[in-house]
Structures are given as C-alpha cells and as structure tokens.
Enzyme design. Structure first.
Site, PDB file in Angstrom:
ATOM      1  N   LYS A 166     -58.447   5.310  39.718  1.00 39.70           N
ATOM      2  CA  LYS A 166     -57.286   6.460  40.160  1.00 39.70           C
ATOM      3  C   LYS A 166     -56.115   5.739  40.911  1.00 39.70           C
ATOM      4  O   LYS A 166     -56.498   5.292  42.094  1.00 39.70           O
ATOM      5  CB  LYS A 166     -57.942   7.524  40.871  1.00 39.70           C
ATOM      6  CG  LYS A 166     -57.073   8.846  41.332  1.00 39.70           C
ATOM      7  CD  LYS A 166     -56.387   8.549  42.519  1.00 39.70           C
ATOM      8  CE  LYS A 166     -55.723   9.897  43.107  1.00 39.70           C
ATOM      9  NZ  LYS A 166     -54.871   9.551  44.508  1.00 39.70           N
ATOM     10  N   GLY A 211     -63.091   8.261  53.646  1.00 36.19           N
ATOM     11  CA  GLY A 211     -64.310   7.485  53.206  1.00 36.19           C
ATOM     12  C   GLY A 211     -65.548   8.236  53.684  1.00 36.19           C
ATOM     13  O   GLY A 211     -66.601   8.195  52.819  1.00 36.19           O
ATOM     14  N   GLU A 222     -63.447   0.074  52.180  1.00 33.47           N
ATOM     15  CA  GLU A 222     -62.700  -0.629  53.250  1.00 33.47           C
ATOM     16  C   GLU A 222     -61.741   0.521  53.812  1.00 33.47           C
ATOM     17  O   GLU A 222     -60.785   1.149  53.376  1.00 33.47           O
ATOM     18  CB  GLU A 222     -61.725  -1.708  52.589  1.00 33.47           C
ATOM     19  CG  GLU A 222     -61.494  -2.741  53.920  1.00 33.47           C
ATOM     20  CD  GLU A 222     -59.982  -3.213  53.769  1.00 33.47           C
ATOM     21  OE1 GLU A 222     -59.035  -2.660  53.490  1.00 33.47           O
ATOM     22  OE2 GLU A 222     -59.910  -4.373  53.791  1.00 33.47           O
ATOM     23  N   CYS A 230     -53.534  -1.005  57.136  1.00 35.82           N
ATOM     24  CA  CYS A 230     -55.118  -0.733  57.715  1.00 35.82           C
ATOM     25  C   CYS A 230     -55.372  -2.121  58.788  1.00 35.82           C
ATOM     26  O   CYS A 230     -55.953  -1.905  59.771  1.00 35.82           O
ATOM     27  CB  CYS A 230     -56.358  -0.927  56.654  1.00 35.82           C
ATOM     28  SG  CYS A 230     -56.292  -2.199  55.783  1.00 35.82           S
ATOM     29  N   GLU A 267     -55.924   5.954  64.505  1.00 33.42           N
ATOM     30  CA  GLU A 267     -55.189   5.163  63.797  1.00 33.42           C
ATOM     31  C   GLU A 267     -53.921   6.087  63.333  1.00 33.42           C
ATOM     32  O   GLU A 267     -53.860   6.862  62.706  1.00 33.42           O
ATOM     33  CB  GLU A 267     -55.860   4.752  62.318  1.00 33.42           C
ATOM     34  CG  GLU A 267     -55.089   3.904  61.542  1.00 33.42           C
ATOM     35  CD  GLU A 267     -55.902   3.619  60.170  1.00 33.42           C
ATOM     36  OE1 GLU A 267     -55.646   2.452  59.633  1.00 33.42           O
ATOM     37  OE2 GLU A 267     -56.425   4.478  59.674  1.00 33.42           O
TER      38      GLU A 267
END
Length: 489
Positions: A175, A234, A251, A285, A385
């Site tokens: 995807k 995640g 990740e 990231c 983040e």
C-alpha cells in the site's frame, strides 16, 4: 491547448488497474494540481494479496534464490534509469528539496543490490547431534508480506521493506500513500519494466484512506506486515494483527536526542543540528528534535542555533536555492502550529517560526523552524513526536544526566553524541536506549547494518542481514541414518 495531467494507476498481478474513485495529487509548494490517481481501498488490497498468494504458491519464486537475486539486480538497474524523474517529482509532489530528494532516491539501488546478495546467502546450519542422528535448519519464506509505506520518504522506505521480503522469497502486497501518488506511479513503472519479476510477486496500490491498509493487516492471506510510520498506528496494527498472529516489522516514531558535550566541535555540530531539525521539513522519524547541551556551552550553542534556524531559506523543493521545502500539506502546518502554540504557554520561545502567511510562499504549506526551551523533561513538547521543523533545547550537567534525559521519553529510535572525548561515545552508547547511536554525525545509515528502534519506536530490524528474519520461518529437519533406524522402537 492544455496538456493533460498525468494519471497514476495501480500495478496488480503484472498489469495496470484503475479504480472507481479518482484522486488529485497537489504540490505542497503551491497547492496546485499535479495529476490524478486511481484511489484504491479494500478491493485493491484483496486483489494484491490474492495475486501475491498465487505467485508464492504457483511459481518458483520462493525457492529460486538465483532468480530472486537477478530480479533485484535488474530492478536496481531500472530504478537508476528513472532516477532524475523520481528526484524531480519528489521535489514537486512531496516538497523535499532537490538535494533531499536525490539523497532519498540514490539510497534505493544500493539497497536493492544488497538485498540481491542476501538472497544468495544460505544461513541454515546442520549437525550430527548424536551418532546416526542429524539435525538441520532451513530458512523458508513466510508467505505474502503486506507492506505499508508512509509519504515522507516513499521510495526508499518502500524499497527498504520490500527488498528484504523479496530476497527472503516472499511475495508482496504494498500500500502506497496518496500524498505521493505520482511518485508511486513511477515506482510502479519501474516494477512493470522488470520482466524478471514474475506477475504477482510485487503488487502496488495507492489509497487516500486506510481501508486497504486495514485489509492487509486483517487478511488471513498476509503472514507478515512491514510498516513504517507513527507509534499510534503501529499499536493499532499490532492489535489487529494479533487476530491472525501476524509477524510484524514496525519502525515507528522517534524523538532523537542530539547530545552536545562541552568538548564538542561546535563549528561541525551546529550545521548538522540545524539540518537535523529542518531536513524534510522535520517530517522524519529520526529528526533531531531534542537538543541536549552541556551547561558549559549551552549559552553559546543556544545563540548559534537561534541564528541558524532563523536564517533557514524556505522555498519550493525544486528551487535549487531552497534550504527547506514545504510540509506535506496545510493541515500538517496547522497541526504543528497548534502544538507550538500550546508549548509556548510555558516554554521559553527561542525561535517562534510558524506558518508563512504572506509573500510569494503564502499559498504553500510552509512552516518556519521553531526552537523552544521547556520548563522540564516531562513537558508535552519534549515527550511528543511533533513531525515538523520544531526542536526543544535542554541543558545538562553530567554525562549521567545526559543519558537520563535522553532516555526520558517512550521512544528509542536513534541518538546522536557530539564530543571529542575518545572514550565517551562507547560508554554513553551503552547507556542510551536507542537502536542507532551516532558519534559526531546524524542520519548516517549503512545497508549492511541493522536499523530499528527500542521501546515504542518499533519491533524488528530493517537493513543488514537480520532484515530477512521478519520474512522467514525456521524449519527443523531431523534425519536418522538407516544404519541405526532398526534400533528405534
């Protein structure tokens, strides 16, 4: 006479497919339409998984190491022929500067060639356990791999996931993100132009929603999911994947501490620290979003960063004079600014930055860098983040305090240590809870060595020989020599 905009389609089971829905890709520098794309979903994901399943079960792909190595090498060659197209389009559609786009694309062919080498490596083992009894292990591909790719570095992060999957002998349903639909289209063309890849081995579809991604995760037809993206997503993938006991390679988010000691070379450090905040407009990231300064040099470093971050030249990604391009869209600009506004209520604002509201850049998704000095390590701006060009500035006194502050978030993707002390880097690296620790550097990765996170920054590793592990099953074979078989039973 107007030129028709390009249209990107899915590449499934060796052929081009459209969708009932069509989306429009816009450039973040101007908001203008760049092209259209087939906007997929659950149906396209199901087709991708089914094509990959048939290719896995009915072709020799899973067992033919040489064929896999050859295909990966040819794929690398063909990707290089489209290098300039990819760099140019990444700058327009993703917002990266030309240098950042080139950096991304130029990492891809070496990763494919390294994966080709891994495809030829047989790392099983065997032994005579006792007289007449022999055991061995085979490493076999696990099946269909579902790959979910983010928009911030779509080409290299796609390659980083699907290359080891293919090398291991898996087939792939992938995807791709709608924000880079036209870039995805070129990548699909590269796959289509690689006849060494049998039909159905590598399938790509693009979607603006998440129905297709959810299908990959929930489908009993996928054995493993490789995802790069946020920690929040995640966790959703891990929960959904548990229903079918998916193998996971994740990740996830990061909050990279850049630890600067009093003996650091600030002339070398400051340009890298500035780049660590602004590269990809902070949508990375491994962005160096936490600057930890020793008290002896804190005042000097603070002033130098105020100067360099305030002077960053914003502009379209395809303008060679731009030092930082736009964010991916205006919604991201608004999200980041809300976070900074909230943090500024208690933090000391060193560089305010903010959205560009006037002048020639006003129509784009531009956000000037921000630097804030929080009240303490527990502040939300330190723990969250941000995924934008925003950094915090903290001061420490001792090496022990530096390690404690660096480890003070849920993330553990990477860290950077700046010092001229020969002993400190290894000593401190052992204390840091991070998957990658750089010394006097940042964002340096090598294909031969693993990359991944501790804590809430993920599961498993990509790059290096261990990148195949997520895509392999271990089979134990036991053989009894005929000479002793008569004594059994």
């Amino acid at each position: 006479m107007t030129t028709a905009l390009p249209h990107a389609r899915h590449f499934l089971d060796g052929g081009w497919q459209d969708s009932t829905r069509t989306g429009t890709s816009t450039g973040p520098a101007t908001g203008e339409a760049l092209g259209t794309f087939a906007d997929g979903g659950r149906e396209e994901a199901q087709a991708a998984v089914e094509a990959a399943r048939i290719a896995f079960e009915r072709t020799s792909w899973s067992r033919d190491r040489q064929a896999r190595a050859t295909a990966l090498l040819r794929l690398a060659d063909r990707l290089e022929t489209r290098r300039d197209d990819l760099v140019s389009l990444l700058a327009k559609e993703n917002g990266k500067t030309l240098g950042e786009a080139a950096f991304e694309v130029d990492m891809c062919a070496p990763k494919l060639r390294y994966a080709a080498a891994l495809a030829l490596v047989d790392s099983g083992r065997s032994a005579e356990v006792r007289p007449g009894y022999y055991s061995g292990t085979l490493l076999e591909p696990i099946g269909v791999a579902g790959v979910i790719v983010p928009w911030n570095s779509p080409v290299v992060l796609a390659v980083r996931s699907f290359a080891p999957a293919l090398a291991a002998g898996c087939t792939v349903a992938m995807k791709m993100p709608a924000q880079t639909a036209l870039v995805n289209g070129i990548l699909a063309e590269v796959v289509a132009d690689t006849p060494e890849l049998p039909s159905g081995v590598l399938n790509l579809f693009t979607e603006s929603g998440d129905d297709g991604a959810r299908e990959l995760v929930s489908s009993p037809g996928t054995a493993v999911i490789s995802y790069t993206g946020s920690t929040a997503v995640g966790r959703v993938i891990m929960a959904e994947g548990a229903r079918t006991l998916k193998r996971l390679s994740l990740e996830l988010g990061g909050k990279t501490p850049m630890i600067v000691f009093d003996d650091a070379d600030l002339d070398a450090a400051v340009p890298v620290l500035t780049a660590a905040v602004t590269t990809f407009a902070g949508q990375f990231c491994m962005s160096g979003s936490r600057i930890l300064a020793h008290e002896a040099i804190a005042a000097q470093l603070r002033e130098r960063l105020i100067e360099t971050l305030s002077a960053v030249r914003l502009g379209p990604g395809d303008d060679p004079d731009s030092q930082m391009g736009p964010m991916i869209d205006r919604a991201s600009v608004d999200r980041v600014d809300r976070i900074v506004q909230e943090a500024a209520r208690t933090a000391t604002v060193l560089v305010r930055g903010g959205p560009v509201e006037d002048g020639p850049l006003a129509g784009g998704a531009y956000y000037r860098p921000s630097l804030l000095e929080p009240q303490g390590p527990g502040d939300d701006i330190v723990q969250r983040e941000v995924f934008g060009p925003v950094a915090t500035f903290e001061v420490f006194r001792t090496e022990e305090e530096a390690a404690r502050l660096a480890n003070g978030t849920e993330f553990g993707l990477a860290a950077s240590v700046w010092t001229t002390n020969a002993d400190r880097p290894l000593r401190l690296a052992r204390e840091l809870k991070a998957g990658t620790v750089w010394t006097n550097a940042w964002a340096v990765v090598h294909d031969q060595f693993e990359e991944g996170g501790f804590g809430q920054s993920g599961l498993g590793r990509l790059n290096g020989p261990r990148s195949l592990e997520a895509f392999q099953e271990i089979k134990h074979l036991v053989r009894v020599a005929p000479a002793v078989a008569q004594y059994i039973g």
